[in-house]
Motif scaffolding. Structure first.
Motif, PDB file in Angstrom:
ATOM      1  N   ARG A 159     -11.557   7.149   0.025  1.00  0.00           N
ATOM      2  CA  ARG A 159     -12.655   8.084  -0.288  1.00  0.00           C
ATOM      3  C   ARG A 159     -13.904   7.766   0.536  1.00  0.00           C
ATOM      4  N   GLN A 160     -14.222   6.480   0.677  1.00  0.00           N
ATOM      5  CA  GLN A 160     -15.475   6.098   1.338  1.00  0.00           C
ATOM      6  C   GLN A 160     -15.381   6.036   2.855  1.00  0.00           C
ATOM      7  N   TYR A 161     -14.156   5.843   3.374  1.00  0.00           N
ATOM      8  CA  TYR A 161     -13.998   5.683   4.829  1.00  0.00           C
ATOM      9  C   TYR A 161     -12.894   6.618   5.344  1.00  0.00           C
ATOM     10  N   PRO A 162     -13.010   7.910   5.100  1.00  0.00           N
ATOM     11  CA  PRO A 162     -11.930   8.841   5.491  1.00  0.00           C
ATOM     12  C   PRO A 162     -11.680   8.862   6.996  1.00  0.00           C
ATOM     13  N   GLN A 163     -12.685   8.484   7.779  1.00  0.00           N
ATOM     14  CA  GLN A 163     -12.533   8.497   9.235  1.00  0.00           C
ATOM     15  C   GLN A 163     -11.521   7.455   9.717  1.00  0.00           C
ATOM     16  N   ARG A 164     -11.173   6.512   8.862  1.00  0.00           N
ATOM     17  CA  ARG A 164     -10.186   5.488   9.246  1.00  0.00           C
ATOM     18  C   ARG A 164      -8.742   6.019   9.165  1.00  0.00           C
ATOM     19  N   TYR A 165      -8.554   7.177   8.561  1.00  0.00           N
ATOM     20  CA  TYR A 165      -7.217   7.729   8.319  1.00  0.00           C
ATOM     21  C   TYR A 165      -7.058   9.006   9.130  1.00  0.00           C
ATOM     22  N   PRO A 166      -6.015   9.164   9.899  1.00  0.00           N
ATOM     23  CA  PRO A 166      -4.912   8.240  10.157  1.00  0.00           C
ATOM     24  C   PRO A 166      -5.089   7.451  11.445  1.00  0.00           C
ATOM     25  N   THR A 167      -6.317   7.427  11.997  1.00  0.00           N
ATOM     26  CA  THR A 167      -6.492   6.761  13.296  1.00  0.00           C
ATOM     27  C   THR A 167      -6.228   5.266  13.227  1.00  0.00           C
ATOM     28  N   ARG A 168      -6.680   4.593  12.128  1.00  0.00           N
ATOM     29  CA  ARG A 168      -6.458   3.167  11.959  1.00  0.00           C
ATOM     30  C   ARG A 168      -5.495   2.870  10.807  1.00  0.00           C
ATOM     31  N   ILE A 169      -5.727   3.494   9.679  1.00  0.00           N
ATOM     32  CA  ILE A 169      -4.843   3.303   8.526  1.00  0.00           C
ATOM     33  C   ILE A 169      -3.715   4.312   8.646  1.00  0.00           C
ATOM     34  N   VAL A 170      -2.499   3.807   8.864  1.00  0.00           N
ATOM     35  CA  VAL A 170      -1.373   4.705   9.158  1.00  0.00           C
ATOM     36  C   VAL A 170      -0.402   4.834   7.989  1.00  0.00           C
ATOM     37  N   GLY A 171      -0.641   4.114   6.905  1.00  0.00           N
ATOM     38  CA  GLY A 171       0.222   4.201   5.729  1.00  0.00           C
ATOM     39  C   GLY A 171      -0.397   3.457   4.572  1.00  0.00           C
ATOM     40  N   ALA A 172       0.039   3.773   3.347  1.00  0.00           N
ATOM     41  CA  ALA A 172      -0.531   3.123   2.168  1.00  0.00           C
ATOM     42  C   ALA A 172       0.476   3.117   1.035  1.00  0.00           C
ATOM     43  N   ALA A 173       0.404   2.075   0.211  1.00  0.00           N
ATOM     44  CA  ALA A 173       1.252   1.960  -0.980  1.00  0.00           C
ATOM     45  C   ALA A 173       0.364   1.779  -2.204  1.00  0.00           C
ATOM     46  N   LEU A 174       0.637   2.555  -3.243  1.00  0.00           N
ATOM     47  CA  LEU A 174      -0.055   2.461  -4.527  1.00  0.00           C
ATOM     48  C   LEU A 174       0.981   2.053  -5.562  1.00  0.00           C
ATOM     49  N   ILE A 175       0.911   0.809  -6.012  1.00  0.00           N
ATOM     50  CA  ILE A 175       1.923   0.251  -6.905  1.00  0.00           C
ATOM     51  C   ILE A 175       1.321   0.061  -8.296  1.00  0.00           C
ATOM     52  N   ALA A 176       1.928   0.681  -9.309  1.00  0.00           N
ATOM     53  CA  ALA A 176       1.465   0.554 -10.699  1.00  0.00           C
ATOM     54  C   ALA A 176      -0.030   0.783 -10.798  1.00  0.00           C
ATOM     55  N   SER A 177      -0.483   1.925 -10.314  1.00  0.00           N
ATOM     56  CA  SER A 177      -1.914   2.176 -10.225  1.00  0.00           C
ATOM     57  C   SER A 177      -2.259   3.528 -10.833  1.00  0.00           C
ATOM     58  N   ALA A 178      -3.527   3.932 -10.659  1.00  0.00           N
ATOM     59  CA  ALA A 178      -4.023   5.189 -11.211  1.00  0.00           C
ATOM     60  C   ALA A 178      -5.222   5.640 -10.400  1.00  0.00           C
ATOM     61  N   ALA A 179      -5.368   6.952 -10.234  1.00  0.00           N
ATOM     62  CA  ALA A 179      -6.472   7.480  -9.446  1.00  0.00           C
ATOM     63  C   ALA A 179      -7.747   7.633 -10.259  1.00  0.00           C
ATOM     64  N   GLU A 180      -7.629   7.629 -11.581  1.00  0.00           N
ATOM     65  CA  GLU A 180      -8.819   7.747 -12.417  1.00  0.00           C
ATOM     66  C   GLU A 180      -8.642   6.929 -13.676  1.00  0.00           C
ATOM     67  N   GLY A 181      -9.674   6.878 -14.525  1.00  0.00           N
ATOM     68  CA  GLY A 181      -9.726   5.985 -15.668  1.00  0.00           C
ATOM     69  C   GLY A 181      -8.465   5.918 -16.502  1.00  0.00           C
ATOM     70  N   VAL A 182      -8.154   4.718 -16.991  1.00  0.00           N
ATOM     71  CA  VAL A 182      -6.898   4.485 -17.701  1.00  0.00           C
ATOM     72  C   VAL A 182      -7.038   4.682 -19.212  1.00  0.00           C
ATOM     73  N   SER A 183      -8.013   5.485 -19.636  1.00  0.00           N
ATOM     74  CA  SER A 183      -8.247   5.668 -21.072  1.00  0.00           C
ATOM     75  C   SER A 183      -7.077   6.350 -21.765  1.00  0.00           C
TER      76      SER A 183
END
Length: 362
Positions: free
Chosen positions: A165-189
């Protein structure tokens, strides 16, 4: 309410809630642990022997970093660990993937602020937004050039989303892939953890940690009686669990400072990094979780995968929140596939040949 009065009220509430909420979960956990222990001789301090350095964030927090593999490897994979853990929670990934990828991949691990060997920080900096900025600091020092794949578990996955979210310019020029393991995009309430997070006793300890830090050690045991059994019981599913793996994960949780625990608990409740999903849609992604995860239930992973254009969704049957420790072979295989999808064809072919050779020799 004064800090002292807040602490006493919180301690009383925590003792009661901790007893009620923890007993059944603790009993459940004991039933899951097997007497057989395939990892009784495992060296869980393996990462401590790797090349290391300290990355200092712009606000002066020292982050402990370890790396495996050649500094000039064609690809760097950076691992961000979860809440109340440390970089050692990726022990099995470091052990297997360093052999499998060999000289083609450099792996970088670090302890998040307030965790492991990294420095503690002002409580008001214990936010998911700050963790995304810390990841950028690590990348600036450890991987200033070349393609990078990010891997985040639990709060580490939120760290990756925050970075996106904060550094979108890094994707996909530098960050070429990502893994989200047992996670959540928003609050876990919405998870079973949400009810615990709404316990006013935890807020009282959080108040004390911020405004009367000299008193916070008195609430240490009470706070752990509330959250400790929940974290331990949610860590693993119904598979037979190695006692050594369980002891290792409990040690990581127990060693986490109380201020880190209560502040990041609040951060997990209120964070919203859904905007990062749009950025991650630009790169191949892996979304993985256990179907017995009580902290970040698989619905969270299904929702994230549905929002990502290039996602592989892996649901690990019978696994809990620490799926990368409980079923490392499934996560390792999925990470290998992610790297194959995210990297140039030359590296893809080489990684596939290495994997096939490893399997043939196994």
């Amino acid at each position: 309410m004064s800090a002292r009065a807040g602490w006493f009220a919180g301690a009383a509430g925590m003792s009661a809630v901790g007893t009620a909420a923890g007993v059944s979960m603790a009993r459940s956990l004991r039933r899951r642990v097997t007497s057989e222990d395939p990892h009784v001789d495992e060296d869980f301090e393996l990462l401590d022997a790797d090349r290391g350095c300290v990355v200092t964030t712009p606000d002066g927090v020292p982050l402990t970093v370890r790396e495996v593999g050649p500094k000039d490897a064609p690809l760097t994979v950076v691992f961000a660990h979860g809440f109340c853990l440390r970089m050692g929670s990726f022990h099995f990934q470091r052990a297997r993937l360093s052999d499998q990828w060999g000289a083609q991949v450099r792996m970088v691990f670090y302890d998040q602020r307030g965790h492991g060997q990294s420095g503690e920080a002002p409580p008001d900096t214990y936010t998911v937004e700050q963790l995304g900025q810390d990841l950028e600091s690590v990348l600036a020092v450890m991987a200033p050039r070349g393609p990078v794949v990010l891997v985040g578990h639990s709060m580490g996955g939120m760290t990756v989303l925050s970075h996106a979210r904060q550094y979108p310019q890094r994707y996909p020029t530098r960050i070429v892939g990502a893994a989200l393991i047992a996670s959540a995009a928003e609050g876990v309430s919405r998870s079973p953890l949400g009810e615990i997070l709404r316990n006013p006793a935890l807020e009282a300890v959080r108040f004390t940690a911020r405004y009367a830090p000299k008193l916070v050690h008195r609430g240490r045991g009470a706070a752990r009686r509330v959250i400790g059994p929940i974290l331990r019981a949610a860590s693993y599913g119904d598979q037979k669990i190695s006692p050594s793996v369980v002891a290792f994960s409990e040690e990581m949780m127990h060693d986490t400072p109380i201020a880190t625990l209560v502040e990041f608990l609040h951060a997990l409740e209120v964070h919203d990094e859904t905007e990062g999903l749009e950025t991650l849609s630009k790169v191949p992604t892996l979304v993985a979780c256990g179907d017995r995860d009580l902290l970040t239930p698989m619905e969270y992973s299904e929702e994230m995968a549905g929002a990502l254009a290039k996602a592989e969704l892996v649901i690990v049957c019978g696994a809990g929140h620490l799926v990368q420790l409980e079923r490392p072979e499934v996560i390792d295989d999925a990470l290998v596939r992610l790297v194959e999808r995210a990297t140039p064809s030359k590296l893809v072919a080489l990684t596939r040949r290495v994997r096939e050779r490893v399997r043939a020799n196994g």
